[in-house]
Motif scaffolding. Structure first.
Motif, PDB file in Angstrom:
ATOM      1  N   ASN A  41       9.984  -2.176 -17.920  1.00  0.00           N
ATOM      2  CA  ASN A  41      10.382  -0.849 -17.452  1.00  0.00           C
ATOM      3  C   ASN A  41      11.871  -0.616 -17.716  1.00  0.00           C
ATOM      4  O   ASN A  41      12.316   0.525 -17.849  1.00  0.00           O
ATOM      5  CB  ASN A  41      10.162  -0.699 -15.939  1.00  0.00           C
ATOM      6  N   THR A 144       1.468  -3.462  -6.218  1.00  0.00           N
ATOM      7  CA  THR A 144       0.038  -3.319  -5.933  1.00  0.00           C
ATOM      8  C   THR A 144      -0.754  -3.570  -7.220  1.00  0.00           C
ATOM      9  O   THR A 144      -0.191  -3.566  -8.325  1.00  0.00           O
ATOM     10  CB  THR A 144      -0.280  -1.896  -5.435  1.00  0.00           C
ATOM     11  N   ASP A 146      -2.875  -1.565  -8.601  1.00  0.00           N
ATOM     12  CA  ASP A 146      -2.789  -0.345  -9.416  1.00  0.00           C
ATOM     13  C   ASP A 146      -1.494  -0.310 -10.224  1.00  0.00           C
ATOM     14  O   ASP A 146      -1.493   0.027 -11.403  1.00  0.00           O
ATOM     15  CB  ASP A 146      -2.830   0.903  -8.522  1.00  0.00           C
ATOM     16  N   GLU A 147      -0.401  -0.651  -9.561  1.00  0.00           N
ATOM     17  CA  GLU A 147       0.889  -0.620 -10.246  1.00  0.00           C
ATOM     18  C   GLU A 147       0.912  -1.604 -11.408  1.00  0.00           C
ATOM     19  O   GLU A 147       1.407  -1.294 -12.495  1.00  0.00           O
ATOM     20  CB  GLU A 147       2.025  -0.929  -9.260  1.00  0.00           C
ATOM     21  N   HIS A 150      -1.180  -0.323 -14.292  1.00  0.00           N
ATOM     22  CA  HIS A 150      -0.541   0.813 -14.974  1.00  0.00           C
ATOM     23  C   HIS A 150       0.786   0.415 -15.616  1.00  0.00           C
ATOM     24  O   HIS A 150       1.281   1.125 -16.487  1.00  0.00           O
ATOM     25  CB  HIS A 150      -0.276   1.953 -13.984  1.00  0.00           C
ATOM     26  N   HIS A 152       3.676   0.468 -14.124  1.00  0.00           N
ATOM     27  CA  HIS A 152       4.811   1.197 -13.565  1.00  0.00           C
ATOM     28  C   HIS A 152       4.661   1.340 -12.055  1.00  0.00           C
ATOM     29  O   HIS A 152       3.576   1.135 -11.512  1.00  0.00           O
ATOM     30  CB  HIS A 152       4.968   2.579 -14.231  1.00  0.00           C
ATOM     31  N   VAL A 153       5.777   1.693 -11.404  1.00  0.00           N
ATOM     32  CA  VAL A 153       5.810   1.809  -9.960  1.00  0.00           C
ATOM     33  C   VAL A 153       5.193   3.137  -9.527  1.00  0.00           C
ATOM     34  O   VAL A 153       5.395   4.167 -10.174  1.00  0.00           O
ATOM     35  CB  VAL A 153       7.267   1.718  -9.458  1.00  0.00           C
ATOM     36  N   HIS A 154       4.414   3.098  -8.445  1.00  0.00           N
ATOM     37  CA  HIS A 154       3.872   4.317  -7.847  1.00  0.00           C
ATOM     38  C   HIS A 154       4.681   4.701  -6.618  1.00  0.00           C
ATOM     39  O   HIS A 154       5.079   3.827  -5.857  1.00  0.00           O
ATOM     40  CB  HIS A 154       2.411   4.113  -7.442  1.00  0.00           C
ATOM     41  N   GLY A 155       4.902   5.984  -6.429  1.00  0.00           N
ATOM     42  CA  GLY A 155       5.591   6.459  -5.225  1.00  0.00           C
ATOM     43  C   GLY A 155       4.620   6.542  -4.067  1.00  0.00           C
ATOM     44  O   GLY A 155       3.474   6.059  -4.142  1.00  0.00           O
ATOM     45  N   GLY A 158       1.099   7.858  -4.777  1.00  0.00           N
ATOM     46  CA  GLY A 158       0.293   7.230  -5.823  1.00  0.00           C
ATOM     47  C   GLY A 158       0.860   7.495  -7.198  1.00  0.00           C
ATOM     48  O   GLY A 158       2.063   7.668  -7.355  1.00  0.00           O
ATOM     49  N   CYS A 159      -0.024   7.531  -8.177  1.00  0.00           N
ATOM     50  CA  CYS A 159       0.424   7.686  -9.565  1.00  0.00           C
ATOM     51  C   CYS A 159       0.982   9.090  -9.777  1.00  0.00           C
ATOM     52  O   CYS A 159       0.446  10.055  -9.276  1.00  0.00           O
ATOM     53  CB  CYS A 159      -0.764   7.461 -10.492  1.00  0.00           C
ATOM     54  N   HIS A 160       2.046   9.193 -10.524  1.00  0.00           N
ATOM     55  CA  HIS A 160       2.610  10.521 -10.782  1.00  0.00           C
ATOM     56  C   HIS A 160       3.135  10.648 -12.184  1.00  0.00           C
ATOM     57  O   HIS A 160       2.992   9.777 -12.998  1.00  0.00           O
ATOM     58  CB  HIS A 160       3.711  10.853  -9.773  1.00  0.00           C
TER      59      HIS A 160
END
Ligand code: ZN
Length: 160
Positions: A41, A144, A146-147, A150, A152-155, A158-160
């Motif tokens: 990242n 997590t 999910d992170e 993906h 990348h970091v989620h806020g 969630g995903c954005h």
């Protein structure tokens, strides 16, 4: 104690300066930068410098181009037709445009404009520069699933 290591979500405050001391970017007055260690990242040199650090650690590092945005490549300075630009009035020396390329989105910086042609520089604006970073680690947590999937970091939402 939690250490910066692969797959940790790390929050940092940073100030980026050129070799001449000019501030190029800073998180001062903003939320910290949040990234996943080991997920590319951020530039490699900064990941390396932060490995094994803990919350509260502050460091100053100089990162050479090879571990940052690479060396400048003269073949990335190219001449294109002014006709290719939708908004020709905005094509002025120093202006920057995002362009699609086979290698992904690149930033094109306009170098020179004449009646028909535009000289653009597709080097990253920070290519060829040794980057001076002052960095402070402000938070570390587990990523997590999910992170990690993906990359990348989620806020909070969630995903954005
Ligand atoms: Zn995502």
């Amino acid at each position: 104690m939690s250490y910066v290591s692969k797959n940790k979500v790390v929050s940092i405050h940073y100030t980026l300066k050129s070799g001449g001391g000019e501030v190029l970017d800073s998180s001062e007055g903003r939320d910290p930068l949040v990234y996943i260690q080991g997920a590319q990242n951020i530039i490699a040199g900064l990941e390396n410098a932060l490995e094994n650090k803990v919350v509260g650690d502050a460091l100053s590092v100089v990162i050479e181009p090879v571990d940052a945005y690479g060396e400048r490549r003269e073949d990335l300075v190219q001449s294109v037709s002014l006709d290719q630009f939708d908004n020709q009035e905005a094509v002025q020396p120093g202006a920057q445009f995002q362009m699609q390329s086979p290698e992904g989105v690149m930033i094109a910086t306009v170098v020179e404009v004449d009646a028909q042609d535009v000289t653009i520089d597709l080097n990253h604006p920070l290519a060829g520069m040794a980057l001076h970073f002052d960095v402070e680690v402000v938070a570390i947590r587990e990523a997590t699933e999910d992170e990690l999937s993906h990359g990348h970091v989620h806020g909070a939402g969630g995903c954005h």
